[in-house]
Design an enzyme around this catalytic site. Structure first.
Site, short mmCIF file in Angstrom:
data_model
loop_
_atom_site.label_atom_id
_atom_site.label_comp_id
_atom_site.label_asym_id
_atom_site.label_seq_id
_atom_site.Cartn_x
_atom_site.Cartn_y
_atom_site.Cartn_z
CD GLN A 1 -2.65 1.01 2.44
OE1 GLN A 1 -2.56 0.48 3.57
NE2 GLN A 1 -3.86 1.69 2.34
CG HIS B 1 -5.66 3.28 -2.22
ND1 HIS B 1 -4.67 3.49 -1.15
CD2 HIS B 1 -4.87 3.09 -3.36
CE1 HIS B 1 -3.52 2.96 -1.42
NE2 HIS B 1 -3.49 2.79 -3.01
CG HIS C 1 -5.63 0.25 -7.09
ND1 HIS C 1 -4.70 1.07 -7.58
CD2 HIS C 1 -5.38 0.09 -5.85
CE1 HIS C 1 -3.70 1.39 -6.68
NE2 HIS C 1 -4.14 0.70 -5.66
CB VAL D 1 -1.18 6.37 -0.44
CG1 VAL D 1 -1.67 7.65 0.35
CG2 VAL D 1 -0.44 6.94 -1.76
#
Length: 139
Positions: A94, A100, A102, A96
């Site tokens: 990961q 999130h 994708h 960041v």
């Protein structure tokens, strides 16, 4: 929610960093990945900063996936993708530290072959059941 310094996604959500926005909702937002696997590769993120999937409330996770579904449908109509790959890394790989999803548009014969990681096998049915059993016990 984790109290940590703002990550790049927090700065994008606060309009302090640039992004190519796709969806701007009250709980989740989506923008193009700056380093796409394929053009149109979109990241769907919760507006609040959460580092892991386990930190998310079930309702927010549902909103994240629903937004991903909508983005995938839009990709197919807008850019002619044949299908979609959803990826959600948690901690490992990961880049960041902000949850999130994708949403990667796929096309037949796009060069991405099956899974992008090596596959393995259980040594036998007993080992597989041992893994299933300990995970089931945690649920």
């Amino acid at each position: 929610m984790v109290n940590s310094p703002p990550c790049v996604f927090d700065r994008i959500l606060a309009r302090e960093a640039d992004a190519h926005w796709v969806l701007d909702g009250p709980e989740v937002a989506a923008f193009l990945d700056a380093r796409p696997v394929f053009k149109g590769h979109t990241l769907v993120v919760p507006r609040q900063h959460f580092e892991t999937v386990a930190d998310l409330e079930p309702e927010l996770l549902c909103e994240l996936v629903e937004a991903g579904r909508r983005v995938a449908a839009a990709q197919q109509k807008a850019i002619g993708s044949d299908g979609t790959l959803f990826l959600l890394n948690d901690v490992v790989s990961q880049s960041v530290p902000h949850v999130h999803l994708h949403v990667i548009p796929r096309r037949r014969k796009d060069g991405l072959r099956g899974f992008m990681w090596p596959r393995t096998r259980y040594d036998n049915e007993e080992e597989a059941e041992d893994f299933a059993s300990v995970i089931r016990a945690e649920l």
